[in-house]
Design a protein around this motif. Structure first.
Motif, PDB file in Angstrom:
ATOM      1  N   SER A  32       0.830  -1.208   0.000  1.00 35.10           N
ATOM      2  CA  SER A  32       0.000   0.000   0.000  1.00 35.10           C
ATOM      3  C   SER A  32       0.865   1.258   0.000  1.00 35.10           C
ATOM      4  O   SER A  32       0.517   2.256  -0.630  1.00 35.10           O
ATOM      5  N   LEU A  33       2.008   1.212   0.683  1.00 33.41           N
ATOM      6  CA  LEU A  33       2.936   2.347   0.649  1.00 33.41           C
ATOM      7  C   LEU A  33       3.449   2.594  -0.762  1.00 33.41           C
ATOM      8  O   LEU A  33       3.462   3.735  -1.240  1.00 33.41           O
ATOM      9  N   GLN A  35       2.021   1.733  -3.530  1.00 34.93           N
ATOM     10  CA  GLN A  35       0.915   2.184  -4.367  1.00 34.93           C
ATOM     11  C   GLN A  35       0.684   3.681  -4.171  1.00 34.93           C
ATOM     12  O   GLN A  35       0.498   4.415  -5.147  1.00 34.93           O
ATOM     13  N   ARG A  36       0.736   4.135  -2.913  1.00 40.75           N
ATOM     14  CA  ARG A  36       0.581   5.567  -2.664  1.00 40.75           C
ATOM     15  C   ARG A  36       1.725   6.362  -3.276  1.00 40.75           C
ATOM     16  O   ARG A  36       1.519   7.462  -3.793  1.00 40.75           O
ATOM     17  N   GLU A  37       2.956   5.827  -3.245  1.00 40.32           N
ATOM     18  CA  GLU A  37       4.089   6.512  -3.861  1.00 40.32           C
ATOM     19  C   GLU A  37       3.892   6.633  -5.364  1.00 40.32           C
ATOM     20  O   GLU A  37       4.160   7.687  -5.954  1.00 40.32           O
ATOM     21  N   GLU A  39       1.047   6.652  -7.019  1.00 41.16           N
ATOM     22  CA  GLU A  39      -0.030   7.606  -7.277  1.00 41.16           C
ATOM     23  C   GLU A  39       0.460   9.037  -7.126  1.00 41.16           C
ATOM     24  O   GLU A  39       0.128   9.901  -7.932  1.00 41.16           O
ATOM     25  N   SER A  40       1.272   9.298  -6.115  1.00 46.80           N
ATOM     26  CA  SER A  40       1.776  10.663  -5.929  1.00 46.80           C
ATOM     27  C   SER A  40       2.767  11.029  -7.029  1.00 46.80           C
ATOM     28  O   SER A  40       2.797  12.175  -7.477  1.00 46.80           O
TER      29      SER A  40
END
Length: 81
Positions: A32-33, A35-37, A39-40
């Motif tokens: 999840s980390l 994936q957030r990276e 996306e950002s």
């Protein structure tokens, strides 16, 4: 009542299950980390490139830069394209 071997085996099995669950939870958190990276980064690329294409436009730009580098290396080595 219980054999020591059975108690040790049961305790080992419980410990293995607890360790596996903790590692699975850590793996999901790491995914999840990442994936957030991603996306950002895609939002940053869209903002910095100034195109609506986003990642696709950035990849085209990178491919163009790689082609320019190949041409410059060819010129530097004296190869005529």
């Amino acid at each position: 009542m219980f054999e020591p071997t059975v108690i040790i085996a049961a305790a080992s099995l419980v410990g293995l299950c607890v360790t596996a669950m903790a590692l699975l939870k850590a793996w999901q958190g790491w995914l999840s980390l990442k994936q957030r990276e991603l996306e950002s980064q895609s939002r940053d690329i869209e903002g910095s490139v100034g195109m609506t294409g986003g990642v696709g436009a950035a990849r085209i730009e990178i491919a163009d830069l790689k082609e320019r580098i190949k041409k410059l290396e060819a010129i530097a080595s004296g190869v005529d394209l």
